[in-house]
Design a protein around this motif. Structure first.
Motif, PDB file in Angstrom:
ATOM      1  N   GLN A  25      -0.481  -4.363   5.453  1.00 40.24           N
ATOM      2  CA  GLN A  25       0.942  -4.227   5.232  1.00 40.24           C
ATOM      3  C   GLN A  25       1.575  -3.679   6.494  1.00 40.24           C
ATOM      4  O   GLN A  25       1.326  -2.528   6.874  1.00 40.24           O
ATOM      5  CB  GLN A  25       1.242  -3.325   4.041  1.00 40.24           C
ATOM      6  CG  GLN A  25       2.712  -3.279   3.680  1.00 40.24           C
ATOM      7  CD  GLN A  25       2.986  -2.533   2.387  1.00 40.24           C
ATOM      8  OE1 GLN A  25       2.237  -1.634   1.998  1.00 40.24           O
ATOM      9  NE2 GLN A  25       4.054  -2.902   1.709  1.00 40.24           N
ATOM     10  N   ALA A  26       2.380  -4.506   7.137  1.00 40.33           N
ATOM     11  CA  ALA A  26       3.121  -4.083   8.304  1.00 40.33           C
ATOM     12  C   ALA A  26       4.388  -3.343   7.863  1.00 40.33           C
ATOM     13  O   ALA A  26       4.855  -3.538   6.732  1.00 40.33           O
ATOM     14  CB  ALA A  26       3.480  -5.291   9.159  1.00 40.33           C
ATOM     15  N   PRO A  27       4.950  -2.514   8.727  1.00 44.52           N
ATOM     16  CA  PRO A  27       6.152  -1.765   8.356  1.00 44.52           C
ATOM     17  C   PRO A  27       7.269  -2.680   7.867  1.00 44.52           C
ATOM     18  O   PRO A  27       7.613  -3.661   8.533  1.00 44.52           O
ATOM     19  CB  PRO A  27       6.541  -1.069   9.660  1.00 44.52           C
ATOM     20  CG  PRO A  27       5.265  -0.938  10.410  1.00 44.52           C
ATOM     21  CD  PRO A  27       4.472  -2.161  10.075  1.00 44.52           C
ATOM     22  N   GLY A  28       7.797  -2.379   6.697  1.00 47.69           N
ATOM     23  CA  GLY A  28       8.904  -3.143   6.155  1.00 47.69           C
ATOM     24  C   GLY A  28       8.558  -4.498   5.583  1.00 47.69           C
ATOM     25  O   GLY A  28       9.445  -5.266   5.210  1.00 47.69           O
ATOM     26  N   LYS A  29       7.262  -4.791   5.497  1.00 50.14           N
ATOM     27  CA  LYS A  29       6.847  -6.104   5.008  1.00 50.14           C
ATOM     28  C   LYS A  29       5.955  -5.965   3.778  1.00 50.14           C
ATOM     29  O   LYS A  29       5.443  -4.894   3.480  1.00 50.14           O
ATOM     30  CB  LYS A  29       6.109  -6.871   6.100  1.00 50.14           C
ATOM     31  CG  LYS A  29       6.977  -7.205   7.302  1.00 50.14           C
ATOM     32  CD  LYS A  29       6.254  -8.122   8.262  1.00 50.14           C
ATOM     33  CE  LYS A  29       7.161  -8.530   9.421  1.00 50.14           C
ATOM     34  NZ  LYS A  29       6.475  -9.449  10.369  1.00 50.14           N
ATOM     35  N   ALA A  30       5.775  -7.076   3.089  1.00 53.38           N
ATOM     36  CA  ALA A  30       4.926  -7.098   1.910  1.00 53.38           C
ATOM     37  C   ALA A  30       3.451  -7.138   2.320  1.00 53.38           C
ATOM     38  O   ALA A  30       3.115  -7.381   3.479  1.00 53.38           O
ATOM     39  CB  ALA A  30       5.251  -8.307   1.044  1.00 53.38           C
ATOM     40  N   HIS A  31       2.593  -6.916   1.346  1.00 54.97           N
ATOM     41  CA  HIS A  31       1.166  -7.056   1.591  1.00 54.97           C
ATOM     42  C   HIS A  31       0.847  -8.486   2.032  1.00 54.97           C
ATOM     43  O   HIS A  31       1.434  -9.457   1.533  1.00 54.97           O
ATOM     44  CB  HIS A  31       0.358  -6.727   0.335  1.00 54.97           C
ATOM     45  CG  HIS A  31       0.226  -5.262   0.084  1.00 54.97           C
ATOM     46  ND1 HIS A  31       0.957  -4.599  -0.878  1.00 54.97           N
ATOM     47  CD2 HIS A  31      -0.564  -4.331   0.676  1.00 54.97           C
ATOM     48  CE1 HIS A  31       0.623  -3.325  -0.872  1.00 54.97           C
ATOM     49  NE2 HIS A  31      -0.299  -3.129   0.059  1.00 54.97           N
ATOM     50  N   GLU A  32      -0.110  -8.602   2.923  1.00 58.59           N
ATOM     51  CA  GLU A  32      -0.549  -9.899   3.427  1.00 58.59           C
ATOM     52  C   GLU A  32      -2.054 -10.019   3.263  1.00 58.59           C
ATOM     53  O   GLU A  32      -2.793  -9.086   3.593  1.00 58.59           O
ATOM     54  CB  GLU A  32      -0.184 -10.058   4.907  1.00 58.59           C
ATOM     55  CG  GLU A  32      -0.668 -11.357   5.536  1.00 58.59           C
ATOM     56  CD  GLU A  32      -0.429 -11.403   7.047  1.00 58.59           C
ATOM     57  OE1 GLU A  32       0.045 -10.398   7.615  1.00 58.59           O
ATOM     58  OE2 GLU A  32      -0.725 -12.447   7.657  1.00 58.59           O
ATOM     59  N   PHE A  33      -2.503 -11.142   2.741  1.00 55.28           N
ATOM     60  CA  PHE A  33      -3.939 -11.404   2.637  1.00 55.28           C
ATOM     61  C   PHE A  33      -4.526 -11.579   4.036  1.00 55.28           C
ATOM     62  O   PHE A  33      -4.004 -12.354   4.840  1.00 55.28           O
ATOM     63  CB  PHE A  33      -4.188 -12.651   1.804  1.00 55.28           C
ATOM     64  CG  PHE A  33      -5.610 -13.115   1.830  1.00 55.28           C
ATOM     65  CD1 PHE A  33      -6.009 -14.166   2.627  1.00 55.28           C
ATOM     66  CD2 PHE A  33      -6.573 -12.487   1.040  1.00 55.28           C
ATOM     67  CE1 PHE A  33      -7.321 -14.596   2.660  1.00 55.28           C
ATOM     68  CE2 PHE A  33      -7.894 -12.904   1.070  1.00 55.28           C
ATOM     69  CZ  PHE A  33      -8.265 -13.959   1.878  1.00 55.28           C
ATOM     70  N   VAL A  80      -1.042  -1.242   8.239  1.00 58.30           N
ATOM     71  CA  VAL A  80      -2.029  -0.483   7.480  1.00 58.30           C
ATOM     72  C   VAL A  80      -2.945  -1.495   6.801  1.00 58.30           C
ATOM     73  O   VAL A  80      -2.464  -2.401   6.109  1.00 58.30           O
ATOM     74  CB  VAL A  80      -1.361   0.420   6.439  1.00 58.30           C
ATOM     75  CG1 VAL A  80      -2.427   1.150   5.611  1.00 58.30           C
ATOM     76  CG2 VAL A  80      -0.437   1.432   7.116  1.00 58.30           C
ATOM     77  N   TYR A  81      -4.224  -1.337   7.025  1.00 56.84           N
ATOM     78  CA  TYR A  81      -5.212  -2.254   6.477  1.00 56.84           C
ATOM     79  C   TYR A  81      -5.890  -1.608   5.274  1.00 56.84           C
ATOM     80  O   TYR A  81      -6.328  -0.455   5.337  1.00 56.84           O
ATOM     81  CB  TYR A  81      -6.250  -2.614   7.532  1.00 56.84           C
ATOM     82  CG  TYR A  81      -5.734  -3.605   8.544  1.00 56.84           C
ATOM     83  CD1 TYR A  81      -4.773  -3.231   9.487  1.00 56.84           C
ATOM     84  CD2 TYR A  81      -6.170  -4.924   8.553  1.00 56.84           C
ATOM     85  CE1 TYR A  81      -4.276  -4.138  10.400  1.00 56.84           C
ATOM     86  CE2 TYR A  81      -5.679  -5.839   9.468  1.00 56.84           C
ATOM     87  CZ  TYR A  81      -4.733  -5.439  10.387  1.00 56.84           C
ATOM     88  OH  TYR A  81      -4.237  -6.350  11.300  1.00 56.84           O
ATOM     89  N   THR A 125      -2.954   0.053  15.101  1.00 54.30           N
ATOM     90  CA  THR A 125      -1.790  -0.093  15.967  1.00 54.30           C
ATOM     91  C   THR A 125      -2.221  -0.821  17.228  1.00 54.30           C
ATOM     92  O   THR A 125      -3.148  -0.378  17.915  1.00 54.30           O
ATOM     93  CB  THR A 125      -1.182   1.265  16.328  1.00 54.30           C
ATOM     94  OG1 THR A 125      -0.843   1.968  15.133  1.00 54.30           O
ATOM     95  CG2 THR A 125       0.078   1.075  17.163  1.00 54.30           C
ATOM     96  N   VAL A 126      -1.551  -1.930  17.511  1.00 49.12           N
ATOM     97  CA  VAL A 126      -1.876  -2.724  18.691  1.00 49.12           C
ATOM     98  C   VAL A 126      -0.696  -2.643  19.650  1.00 49.12           C
ATOM     99  O   VAL A 126       0.415  -3.071  19.322  1.00 49.12           O
ATOM    100  CB  VAL A 126      -2.162  -4.180  18.322  1.00 49.12           C
ATOM    101  CG1 VAL A 126      -2.605  -4.954  19.576  1.00 49.12           C
ATOM    102  CG2 VAL A 126      -3.237  -4.256  17.247  1.00 49.12           C
ATOM    103  N   SER A 127      -0.934  -2.107  20.822  1.00 49.28           N
ATOM    104  CA  SER A 127       0.136  -1.958  21.811  1.00 49.28           C
ATOM    105  C   SER A 127       0.156  -3.165  22.744  1.00 49.28           C
ATOM    106  O   SER A 127      -0.871  -3.767  23.033  1.00 49.28           O
ATOM    107  CB  SER A 127      -0.081  -0.685  22.610  1.00 49.28           C
ATOM    108  OG  SER A 127      -1.301  -0.751  23.329  1.00 49.28           O
TER     109      SER A 127
END
Length: 120
Positions: free
Chosen positions: A38-46, A92-93, A117-119
């Protein structure tokens, strides 16, 4: 089922990380285990799933070819090897487990998350 994930952190784009998850509470051989994010402000992603019995894997389109799910039958652990990470992988995984569904964003069980977190 209890799921304990670890391994998140900060990495530069193009780098790699390996997430780990301990699975306990019921016979793992009957489970499909995997990962959501789940990325900030987004829904869960498979992200990925693995059938514990025959090790069949499924991957989300955005990670296919870069991420690999695997399991250690002796340790009851599932892993997510993440290569060639991109800033859009920041999320967040969550480790997940389901009684049979191979691809789902609503698994039967969901562990606590670990932040990646990937910079750029």
């Amino acid at each position: 089922v209890q799921l304990q994930a670890s391994g998140g952190g900060l990495v530069q784009a193009g780098g790699s990380l390996r997430l780990s998850c301990v699975v306990s509470g019921r016979p793992v051989s009957r489970l499909v285990v995997g990962w959501l994010r789940q990325a900030p402000g987004k829904a869960h992603e498979f992200v990925a799933s693995l059938n514990w019995r025959d090790e069949t894997t499924n991957y989300g389109y955005s990670v296919k070819g870069r991420f690999t799910a695997s399991r250690d039958n002796e340790k009851n652990m599932v892993y997510l090897q993440m290569n060639n990470l991109k800033p859009e992988d920041t999320a967040v995984y969550y480790c997940s487990a389901d009684s049979g569904t191979l691809v789902t964003i609503s698994p039967d069980y969901l562990g606590q998350g670990t932040l990646v977190t990937v910079s750029s």
